[in-house]
Design a protein around this motif. Sequence first.
Motif, mmCIF file in Angstrom:
data_model
loop_
_atom_site.group_PDB
_atom_site.id
_atom_site.type_symbol
_atom_site.label_atom_id
_atom_site.label_comp_id
_atom_site.label_asym_id
_atom_site.label_seq_id
_atom_site.Cartn_x
_atom_site.Cartn_y
_atom_site.Cartn_z
ATOM 1 N N ALA A 116 0.838 -1.198 0.000
ATOM 2 C CA ALA A 116 0.000 0.000 0.000
ATOM 3 C C ALA A 116 0.873 1.248 0.000
ATOM 4 O O ALA A 116 0.592 2.219 -0.719
ATOM 5 C CB ALA A 116 -0.923 -0.005 1.216
ATOM 6 N N THR A 117 1.961 1.211 0.786
ATOM 7 C CA THR A 117 2.891 2.342 0.817
ATOM 8 C C THR A 117 3.479 2.593 -0.562
ATOM 9 O O THR A 117 3.532 3.728 -1.048
ATOM 10 C CB THR A 117 4.043 2.054 1.816
ATOM 11 N N LEU A 118 3.904 1.498 -1.194
ATOM 12 C CA LEU A 118 4.485 1.588 -2.538
ATOM 13 C C LEU A 118 3.500 2.233 -3.517
ATOM 14 O O LEU A 118 3.851 3.143 -4.275
ATOM 15 C CB LEU A 118 4.863 0.169 -2.995
ATOM 16 N N ILE A 119 2.260 1.762 -3.485
ATOM 17 C CA ILE A 119 1.244 2.247 -4.421
ATOM 18 C C ILE A 119 0.919 3.711 -4.149
ATOM 19 O O ILE A 119 0.909 4.546 -5.067
ATOM 20 C CB ILE A 119 -0.027 1.366 -4.316
ATOM 21 N N LEU A 120 0.678 4.036 -2.875
ATOM 22 C CA LEU A 120 0.287 5.405 -2.525
ATOM 23 C C LEU A 120 1.403 6.394 -2.813
ATOM 24 O O LEU A 120 1.159 7.487 -3.330
ATOM 25 C CB LEU A 120 -0.124 5.478 -1.054
ATOM 26 N N LEU A 121 2.653 6.032 -2.482
ATOM 27 C CA LEU A 121 3.783 6.927 -2.724
ATOM 28 C C LEU A 121 3.920 7.233 -4.199
ATOM 29 O O LEU A 121 4.045 8.393 -4.593
ATOM 30 C CB LEU A 121 5.089 6.266 -2.239
#
Lengths: 263, 306
Positions: free
Chosen positions: A29-34
Motif C-alpha cells: 500500500a505504501t508503494l502504491i500510494l507513494l
Amino acid sequence: MSDAPTLWDTTRSEFLKFRTVRATFIGLATLILLTIGLAVLITVVIRTNWNQRSPVERLAFDPVATSLVGVFFAQFAVGVMGARAITSEYASGAIRTTLAAVPRRVRLVISKAIVLLVTFFVVSEVVVVVAFSVGQAIYRGGHLPSGTLSNSTDLRAVVMAGVYLTMLTLVGLGLGLILRTTSVTISIYVTLLLIIPIIVNFLPSNWQSHVSKFLPSNLGQAMTSPSAFSPNSFSWTSATLVLALYTLAIVGVGTFLLTRRDA
Amino acid sequence: MLKIDHLTKRYGSTVAVNDLDFDVTAGVVTGFLGPNGSGKSTTMRVVMGLDRPTSGRATVNGQTYDELKAPLREVGALLDAKSLDPNRSARNHLRALALANRISFARVDEVLEFVGVASVAHKKVGGFSLGMSQRLGIAGALLGDPGTLLFDEPVNGLDPEGIRWIRDFFRSLAKEGRTVFVSSHLMSEMAVSADQIIVIGRGKFITSGTVNQLTAGAAGTVLVRSADPSRLAHVLRDAHAIVEELSDQGLHVSGLDAVQVGDAAFRSGIAVHELTPQRASLEDVFMSLTADALEYGHKNAEAVSE
C-alpha cells in the motif's frame, strides 16, 4: 504424499508466508500510494505553475520523468520489503523453522526471489503505468506537453521504471541475506542509493564522470529516461544489464553466505 | 533411527560438542541429559541441519538432514517454541511448512486438533503463551508423521498437567516404534520420562544406560535419627563413615550400610529412632558424573561436610 517436494512446492510455501502477514500489504500500500500520490501531487503543481515558467523552462520540461518522480521514493519501499523477506525471519527466529522445512538453502533463496520477482514486477508495473497515465491526463487537461504509452520511448521509460523497482527489491533481499538484521540492511541500502551519490559529488569532476554512471540511482535514471539522460551515462540497455549484474552478485554472495553460515 | 557419528562442533575457540558418538534407537524414549551449556542444543541443531558440524556428522535413517528429500516427513523437532513469525497465524505457519514438504492441509488441521490449538489456529502466534507455543511446536514436529522426533527441553514452560501429558505422549510415540530423543538438564525429569539415558558434560560423552543401570553402581547413603546425634556421629566417624549432621537430630551417613550403622549404635548404647537406607538417585549419580565436566567448579556436598 510420498513424492519429493520440488522448487514449485517451496515457492508455494514462500508465497503463502509472504501473503499471510499484514506487513506485506502495508508495504505494498505504501508503494502504491507513494508512487501514484506523488505523481498526482507533482503534476498538479507543475500544471498550476505552468504560466509562470519561462520558455526555456518549458522547453526543458519532461512530462514522463516528472510523472514518475514517485519511483525515487518507491525504491526505498521495495528495498525494505525485499530485505524483510529474510531479515524478519532472522529477527523472530523463524529462519530455523524455515530451514528445517527447506534444508536446501539455495532452493529457498530461489523460491523467495521468485515470489518477490513476480509480485513486485506485477505491482510495480501496474503502479508506474497508473502514475504515468494519471500524470499525463493532468498535463493534457492543462494543455501542457504530455506523453503517451503508444509512444515507444515513453512506454519503454515507464516499463523500465517497474523493472528498476523489481530489481531493487531483489537487491534488498540480497543485502538482507548478507547482513541478516533489518536495521543494518536498510542503513546499507539507503547508503548505496542516497549517501554514496552525495560522496561521489565531492570527487574531482573527471573522476565523477567515470564513477557516477555506475551508481544504482544513476542506472535507474538511465533506464527510465526517454532520451540519453547525460553524456556520461549508460544507454538504457547497458544500464539495465549493469544493474542486473549488481543484483545477481549481491543475491549470489548472500546465498553463498547462507549456505556456509550456521542458522 | 538417529546416529551421531564422531560429531564435533566448534564456535571459534569454544568446543561445544567434542567427538560425540552414539546411536538413538527406535521404540524407546531416549533422554539426552547434561547441565546447561553442555552441548545438547548444539547437537540437536546439527541433526536438524541448522549448524554445520566441524567434523563428523549426524544422520537420520542413514542420511544427513540436507540429504533428506522431504525432511519433515522423516524428522520432526521442537527446538525452540518461539522460532516462528509472531505476525502469522498458527494455521498459516503450519500450512507453509506443509506446502514445502508436500503434506496435506487436512493434516495441518489434524495436528492442530491433536495438540489442542485448533480453537486459536486463526490467531497470530505472537500472542501465544509459552505453553501454547510449545503445543504449536509439537504440532509442527508431528506434521509430517515422522519416524524420528527431537525435543529440546520440552517441559520448560509447561504446567504440571502439561508435563504429565507430554510424558505420556513421548511414551506413546515410542510405542508406535518411533525414535524419540528428548533433552533436559533436569535429572528428575529424565528419571521418570526416559527409558534410555545418554549423559554428556562439556560437550563430551559421559555415560549411557537405563535409569537402573546408571543408579546401580552408585553407593547409597543412610539416614539415621537418634537420641544423641552428636555422640553417634562421633562413633560413626570412628568407624570411617562420612557423617553429615542435619538440623533435626538426623545424621546423613555414607560409607556404612544400615546394618552397620544400627549395630554401631547398639554397641554404644544409643537409642535409634529412625534408620532409613537411601538409594542413590539419578540426581546424585548425575552430579558425581558431571562434577568434573561442569563449567563452573563448585565442590559437592560431601566435600563441604568434611
